[in-house]
Design an enzyme around this catalytic site. Structure first.
Site, PDB file in Angstrom:
ATOM      1  N   CYS A   1     -27.135-116.964 -61.186  1.00  0.00           N
ATOM      2  CA  CYS A   1     -28.589-117.307 -60.865  1.00  0.00           C
ATOM      3  C   CYS A   1     -30.011-116.281 -61.082  1.00  0.00           C
ATOM      4  O   CYS A   1     -30.006-115.823 -60.039  1.00  0.00           O
ATOM      5  CB  CYS A   1     -29.329-118.541 -60.897  1.00  0.00           C
ATOM      6  SG  CYS A   1     -27.541-120.166 -60.328  1.00  0.00           S
TER       7      CYS A   1
ATOM      8  N   GLY B   1     -27.476-116.215 -65.871  1.00  0.00           N
ATOM      9  CA  GLY B   1     -26.502-117.298 -65.957  1.00  0.00           C
ATOM     10  C   GLY B   1     -27.117-117.712 -67.005  1.00  0.00           C
ATOM     11  O   GLY B   1     -27.872-118.359 -67.246  1.00  0.00           O
TER      12      GLY B   1
ATOM     13  N   ASN C   1     -31.346-119.160 -56.036  1.00  0.00           N
ATOM     14  CA  ASN C   1     -30.293-118.118 -56.726  1.00  0.00           C
ATOM     15  C   ASN C   1     -29.346-117.802 -54.741  1.00  0.00           C
ATOM     16  O   ASN C   1     -29.847-117.414 -54.002  1.00  0.00           O
ATOM     17  CB  ASN C   1     -30.891-116.770 -56.764  1.00  0.00           C
ATOM     18  CG  ASN C   1     -29.359-115.677 -56.952  1.00  0.00           C
ATOM     19  OD1 ASN C   1     -30.198-114.838 -56.977  1.00  0.00           O
ATOM     20  ND2 ASN C   1     -28.598-116.515 -57.378  1.00  0.00           N
ATOM     21  N   GLY C   2     -28.114-118.049 -55.358  1.00  0.00           N
ATOM     22  CA  GLY C   2     -27.320-117.714 -54.236  1.00  0.00           C
ATOM     23  C   GLY C   2     -26.431-119.258 -53.276  1.00  0.00           C
ATOM     24  O   GLY C   2     -26.060-119.363 -54.454  1.00  0.00           O
TER      25      GLY C   2
ATOM     26  N   CYS D   1     -26.140-108.023 -51.208  1.00  0.00           N
ATOM     27  CA  CYS D   1     -24.529-108.018 -52.221  1.00  0.00           C
ATOM     28  C   CYS D   1     -24.155-106.682 -52.680  1.00  0.00           C
ATOM     29  O   CYS D   1     -24.807-105.797 -53.912  1.00  0.00           O
ATOM     30  CB  CYS D   1     -24.364-109.922 -52.824  1.00  0.00           C
ATOM     31  SG  CYS D   1     -23.507-109.509 -53.888  1.00  0.00           S
TER      32      CYS D   1
ATOM     33  N   TYR E   1     -21.679-104.918 -60.478  1.00  0.00           N
ATOM     34  CA  TYR E   1     -21.462-105.972 -62.219  1.00  0.00           C
ATOM     35  C   TYR E   1     -23.111-106.726 -62.657  1.00  0.00           C
ATOM     36  O   TYR E   1     -23.886-106.487 -63.640  1.00  0.00           O
ATOM     37  CB  TYR E   1     -20.776-106.256 -61.884  1.00  0.00           C
ATOM     38  CG  TYR E   1     -20.628-107.569 -63.407  1.00  0.00           C
ATOM     39  CD1 TYR E   1     -19.617-106.472 -63.979  1.00  0.00           C
ATOM     40  CD2 TYR E   1     -20.807-108.682 -62.875  1.00  0.00           C
ATOM     41  CE1 TYR E   1     -20.182-108.388 -65.342  1.00  0.00           C
ATOM     42  CE2 TYR E   1     -20.837-109.745 -64.348  1.00  0.00           C
ATOM     43  CZ  TYR E   1     -20.432-109.096 -64.993  1.00  0.00           C
ATOM     44  OH  TYR E   1     -20.505-110.220 -66.064  1.00  0.00           O
TER      45      TYR E   1
ATOM     46  N   CYS F   1     -15.914-114.704 -53.628  1.00  0.00           N
ATOM     47  CA  CYS F   1     -17.386-114.469 -52.957  1.00  0.00           C
ATOM     48  C   CYS F   1     -17.670-115.794 -52.035  1.00  0.00           C
ATOM     49  O   CYS F   1     -17.968-116.839 -53.267  1.00  0.00           O
ATOM     50  CB  CYS F   1     -18.171-114.005 -53.975  1.00  0.00           C
ATOM     51  SG  CYS F   1     -20.361-113.829 -52.779  1.00  0.00           S
TER      52      CYS F   1
ATOM     53  N   CYS G   1     -23.265-106.463 -48.393  1.00  0.00           N
ATOM     54  CA  CYS G   1     -22.124-107.183 -47.696  1.00  0.00           C
ATOM     55  C   CYS G   1     -20.923-106.668 -48.964  1.00  0.00           C
ATOM     56  O   CYS G   1     -21.400-106.968 -50.430  1.00  0.00           O
ATOM     57  CB  CYS G   1     -22.276-108.848 -47.981  1.00  0.00           C
ATOM     58  SG  CYS G   1     -21.094-110.118 -48.177  1.00  0.00           S
TER      59      CYS G   1
ATOM     60  N   CYS H   1     -15.850-109.214 -49.959  1.00  0.00           N
ATOM     61  CA  CYS H   1     -14.974-109.736 -51.995  1.00  0.00           C
ATOM     62  C   CYS H   1     -14.117-108.243 -51.725  1.00  0.00           C
ATOM     63  O   CYS H   1     -12.988-108.729 -52.502  1.00  0.00           O
ATOM     64  CB  CYS H   1     -15.980-109.845 -53.344  1.00  0.00           C
ATOM     65  SG  CYS H   1     -16.598-108.303 -53.309  1.00  0.00           S
TER      66      CYS H   1
HETATM   67  P1  AMP Z   1     -11.565-109.683 -65.411  1.00  0.00           P
HETATM   68  O1  AMP Z   1     -10.759-109.668 -67.114  1.00  0.00           O
HETATM   69  O2  AMP Z   1     -10.868-111.623 -64.619  1.00  0.00           O
HETATM   70  O3  AMP Z   1     -10.042-108.450 -64.451  1.00  0.00           O
HETATM   71  O4  AMP Z   1     -13.130-109.591 -65.175  1.00  0.00           O
HETATM   72  C1  AMP Z   1     -12.898-107.904 -65.014  1.00  0.00           C
HETATM   73  C2  AMP Z   1     -14.284-107.913 -65.831  1.00  0.00           C
HETATM   74  O5  AMP Z   1     -15.017-108.760 -65.944  1.00  0.00           O
HETATM   75  C3  AMP Z   1     -14.471-106.388 -66.031  1.00  0.00           C
HETATM   76  O6  AMP Z   1     -14.861-106.245 -67.524  1.00  0.00           O
HETATM   77  C4  AMP Z   1     -15.835-106.728 -65.581  1.00  0.00           C
HETATM   78  O7  AMP Z   1     -16.697-106.635 -65.894  1.00  0.00           O
HETATM   79  C5  AMP Z   1     -16.217-108.581 -65.408  1.00  0.00           C
HETATM   80  N1  AMP Z   1     -16.822-109.242 -64.339  1.00  0.00           N
HETATM   81  C6  AMP Z   1     -16.680-108.695 -63.399  1.00  0.00           C
HETATM   82  N2  AMP Z   1     -17.452-109.641 -62.399  1.00  0.00           N
HETATM   83  C7  AMP Z   1     -17.914-110.830 -63.140  1.00  0.00           C
HETATM   84  C8  AMP Z   1     -18.253-111.983 -63.018  1.00  0.00           C
HETATM   85  N3  AMP Z   1     -18.617-112.514 -61.819  1.00  0.00           N
HETATM   86  N4  AMP Z   1     -18.350-112.861 -63.892  1.00  0.00           N
HETATM   87  C9  AMP Z   1     -17.906-112.245 -65.501  1.00  0.00           C
HETATM   88  N5  AMP Z   1     -17.763-110.738 -65.540  1.00  0.00           N
HETATM   89  C10 AMP Z   1     -17.329-109.720 -64.083  1.00  0.00           C
END
Ligand code: AMP
Length: 483
Positions: free
Chosen positions: A9, A35, A109-110, A253, A259, A399, A466, A469
């Site tokens: 968020c 979001g 947010n959180g 975090c 990311y 997380c 933190c 994860c």
């Molecule tokens: P996956 O296909 O499930 O392994 O997701 C990995 C991809 O998702 C990577 O390219 C990341 O950049 C992206 N990613 C990592 N964390 C998140 C997140 N919380 N929400 C959406 N995409 C994510």
């Protein structure tokens, strides 16, 4: 009832601005990456709240007609994304209520980890819940204060009941507040925007946001972070701060830098792009390989791939192309269809890849869907060797503090070790950045940046992230049962 998470968020708030609602709209636009499910703005006009909330992207929820109706010199806003939960509409923030103190709007947010317990306790005492959002329990807690004197007393009494991550912006009948939990999980920044009155007199508005990229868009100046445990308040008499009980250690975090945050933002006192580039440099030192080409998984892998290329001396090129127009694709329950989702999003430059030994760099592996699909695409494009490098450690646990990660059983690194993932992906080599190198990358600032952040030197010195994860070491108790 299912539990919901206030993950991914963005919050925004502005005080004393003739174009408050417009600025909130722009501030949310800049933070859309945090979001995409819904957005809302609440403005303050003559001690009354004017509200507009809707499902969809900021540009879909608001238009000129709506923004004109959101009168007043103050406004707060929120963009929401959640993975679970019932009625989407009911969970869109800012949440609004009328309390003893008057109208209150809250953007969060959180994630409050003891939400289920609090909700049960409050319901046992007669509270009636409208949404399935954890944020609502905060409103019900504040509603207990039937002898409201001021926000300082009220918040200091009720906020210590919350366990978990919260960066709040609260709009009351005659003041605005920005609050960050004592562990400092999520970012929250304070700025000022100068404006001229019709008579040409210089004025300024106070601005708060999750990320500094919102300030850049509206031309506001970054002043400082809202500090962990700080309650910052502004009203007609000016601004002031008070503090909740300090924590010995911060738990900011680290995934914001990996990311979540936008690369042009400054988060926890450091530019996110610089952190990501540094992660790539560290990765190249930790895990070198003989190859012809470094290619990023766009967009998230771009800065770290640049860093990897810089240190390794291996040429960088855009071997993978991203389709920017797909919007939100429906997340299908079957893995088969999820694989297509990645293909819609990413494709390869065959002429670059054919016959080459490629290092492909991404920021993280979650379920393994993206990486598996990319390996398939690179093989099809004729890559001679594929070396996968990830600029963060294996994600082994969910997380609980506001980042959207799936349940443990869906996380590939919770089920397989690095060798098994390498075999599953069918790559020539695979490596993840170590936790130590990640923390180093996030902390180290260049001398130029240190100079830029001169006025916030103490933040650069702060230790404490933190990384639960990656490590499974959660800094609070976690409660996994939903209601
Ligand atoms: P996956 O296909 O499930 O392994 O997701 C990995 C991809 O998702 C990577 O390219 C990341 O950049 C992206 N990613 C990592 N964390 C998140 C997140 N919380 N929400 C959406 N995409 C994510």
């Amino acid at each position: 009832m299912m539990k919901t998470w206030n993950d991914k968020c963005a919050v925004f708030g502005i005080w004393n601005d003739p174009e408050a609602a417009w600025m909130a709209y722009l501030g949310l636009y800049a933070q859309q990456h945090r979001g995409q499910e819904g957005a809302g703005i609440v403005s303050l006009h003559k001690e009354k709240h004017l509200i507009h909330r809707g499902v969809g992207l900021v540009g879909e929820v608001f238009n000129e007609k709506v923004l004109k109706k959101l009168k007043g010199l103050a406004a707060i806003g929120h963009t929401r994304y959640s993975t679970q939960g019932g009625d989407k509409k009911k969970n869109i923030q800012p949440l609004t209520a009328r309390l003893f103190s008057g109208p209150v709007a809250l953007a969060h947010n959180g994630n409050i980890v003891n939400f289920t317990q609090l909700k049960k306790e409050l319901m046992d005492q007669g509270s009636v819940f409208y949404s399935s959002s954890d944020t609502e329990c905060v409103v019900h807690l504040l509603a207990r204060d039937t002898h409201f004197i001021n926000w300082k007393t009220s918040l200091k009494k009720y906020l210590p009941r919350l366990i978990g991550a919260y960066s709040f912006v609260l709009l009351a009948k005659d003041s605005m507040l920005a609050i960050r939990d004592p562990m400092g999980f999520r970012p929250l920044v304070l700025g000022q925007r100068r404006w001229l009155s019709e008579k040409g007199e210089e004025n300024f508005s106070w601005v708060v946001a999750s990320e500094t990229c919102a300030f850049d868009l509206i031309g506001a100046k970054f002043i400082r972070e809202i500090e962990p445990g700080e309650i910052w308040e502004v009203d007609k008499d000016g601004d002031r701060s008070y503090f909740l009980k300090k924590e010995k250690k911060l738990h900011r975090c680290v995934f914001e830098h990996v990311y979540f945050a936008r690369p042009d933002s400054f988060v926890f006192g450091k530019n996110v792009y610089q952190s990501r580039k540094e992660m790539g440099r560290e990765l190249a030192k930790q895990s070198p390989v003989q190859a012809d080409l470094v290619i990023p998984v766009p967009d998230s892998g771009v800065p770290s791939a640049l860093g990897y290329s810089e240190v390794s001396g291996i040429r960088y090129d855009m071997g993978i192309v991203r389709n920017h127009y797909i919007g939100r694709t429906f997340i299908h329950p079957s893995q088969n269809i999820r694989d297509f989702k990645v293909k819609i999003k990413l494709s390869t430059q065959k002429s670059l890849i054919k016959g080459k030994r490629v290092v492909v760099v991404d920021d993280s592996i979650v379920r393994g869907t993206t990486s598996k699909s990319i390996v398939g695409l690179l093989n099809k494009a004729g890559a001679k060797e594929i070396h996968f490098r990830v600029s963060s450690p294996p994600i082994t646990g969910p997380c609980f503090y506001g980042v959207d990660t799936p349940e443990k059983k869906e996380l590939i690194a919770a089920r397989m070790n690095v060798k098994e993932i390498k075999n599953y992906l069918q790559v020539d080599s695979l490596d993840f950045l170590s936790k130590e190198a990640l923390i180093k990358a996030v902390q180290n600032s260049s001398s130029r940046l240190k100079k830029e952040m001169h006025h916030k030197k103490h933040l650069l010195k702060e230790r404490g992230f933190c990384s639960a994860c990656f490590t499974g070491c959660y800094p609070t108790a976690v409660y996994t049962d939903g209601m």
